[in-house]
Design an enzyme around this catalytic site. Sequence first.
Site, PDB file in Angstrom:
ATOM      1  NE  ARG A  61      -2.522  -1.886   3.277  1.00  0.00           N
ATOM      2  CZ  ARG A  61      -2.589  -3.119   3.602  1.00  0.00           C
ATOM      3  NH1 ARG A  61      -2.758  -3.820   2.723  1.00  0.00           N
ATOM      4  NH2 ARG A  61      -1.872  -3.312   4.578  1.00  0.00           N
ATOM      5  CD  GLU A  98      -3.038  -3.670  14.879  1.00  0.00           C
ATOM      6  OE1 GLU A  98      -2.885  -3.076  13.680  1.00  0.00           O
ATOM      7  OE2 GLU A  98      -3.836  -3.138  15.596  1.00  0.00           O
TER       8      GLU A  98
HETATM    9  P1  AMP Z   1       3.108  -1.727  12.025  1.00  0.00           P
HETATM   10  O1  AMP Z   1       4.517  -2.425  11.459  1.00  0.00           O
HETATM   11  O2  AMP Z   1       2.697  -2.656  13.091  1.00  0.00           O
HETATM   12  O3  AMP Z   1       3.307  -0.438  12.187  1.00  0.00           O
HETATM   13  O4  AMP Z   1       2.008  -2.259  10.852  1.00  0.00           O
HETATM   14  C1  AMP Z   1       1.839  -1.286   9.868  1.00  0.00           C
HETATM   15  C2  AMP Z   1       1.501  -2.116   8.618  1.00  0.00           C
HETATM   16  O5  AMP Z   1       0.810  -2.922   8.834  1.00  0.00           O
HETATM   17  C3  AMP Z   1       1.115  -1.366   7.458  1.00  0.00           C
HETATM   18  O6  AMP Z   1       1.826  -1.622   6.174  1.00  0.00           O
HETATM   19  C4  AMP Z   1      -0.219  -1.497   7.273  1.00  0.00           C
HETATM   20  O7  AMP Z   1      -0.713  -1.644   5.952  1.00  0.00           O
HETATM   21  C5  AMP Z   1      -0.739  -2.717   8.163  1.00  0.00           C
HETATM   22  N1  AMP Z   1      -1.457  -2.698   9.101  1.00  0.00           N
HETATM   23  C6  AMP Z   1      -1.183  -2.744  10.597  1.00  0.00           C
HETATM   24  N2  AMP Z   1      -2.459  -2.550  11.378  1.00  0.00           N
HETATM   25  C7  AMP Z   1      -3.400  -2.368  10.475  1.00  0.00           C
HETATM   26  C8  AMP Z   1      -4.636  -1.950  10.876  1.00  0.00           C
HETATM   27  N3  AMP Z   1      -5.312  -1.896  11.670  1.00  0.00           N
HETATM   28  N4  AMP Z   1      -5.300  -1.466   9.520  1.00  0.00           N
HETATM   29  C9  AMP Z   1      -4.793  -1.658   8.428  1.00  0.00           C
HETATM   30  N5  AMP Z   1      -3.419  -2.078   8.110  1.00  0.00           N
HETATM   31  C10 AMP Z   1      -2.852  -2.234   9.055  1.00  0.00           C
END
Ligand code: AMP
Length: 178
Positions: A61, A98
């Site tokens: 994305r 996450e």
């Molecule tokens: P993080 O590495 O935990 O900051 O997660 C960010 C990545 O995971 C991004 O590329 C997002 O596209 C995806 N992502 C994590 N949590 C979500 C969420 N609640 N909604 C949409 N995308 C998420």
Amino acid sequence: MNTELLLSNLRNIPDFPIPGIQFKDVSTLFKNPACISEMADEMVRLYKDKGITKVVGIESRGFVMGAILADRLGAGFVMCRKPGKLPGETIKQSYGKEYGKDVIEIHTDALSPDDVVLIQDDLLATGGSAKAAIDLVRAFGVKEVHCNFIIELRCEGLKGREFIGDAAELTTLLTIED
Ligand code: AMP
């Protein structure tokens, strides 16, 4: 920036990809030309005077606004991809997110020490993927690292901004408290 326009076009999908996750679906922003323009204009306003030479998009994305932004800033575009997708020699970084663990990689000839880099992705949650991308980019000895996300998701367990700390200069367009 028209925050209301962006928030009203962002779709929330509960329990995707696993129970308990409120998934912020940016595909409904990307399909609306007014939202694309609004986001691109705001990102250009934030970065037009920063001397950005390369925009690094995080798969997948981060490729959408990252490539648009690279064009608008007169910068090159570099893909940070999931393992096994890039055909040339790469460096890799693993990270926790996450919901699960992952690895990202980048071509070893993608950046050089005279670059000023902007990393772009759709959403900041734990900051794990952003920090992994920052570490990859920093391995090239680049001059500066900036980071931009469309959405900053914040709740008790999600403090991505603090996790990134001073590893990169950070901006986000929308903050959502969940
Ligand atoms: P993080 O590495 O935990 O900051 O997660 C960010 C990545 O995971 C991004 O590329 C997002 O596209 C995806 N992502 C994590 N949590 C979500 C969420 N609640 N909604 C949409 N995308 C998420």
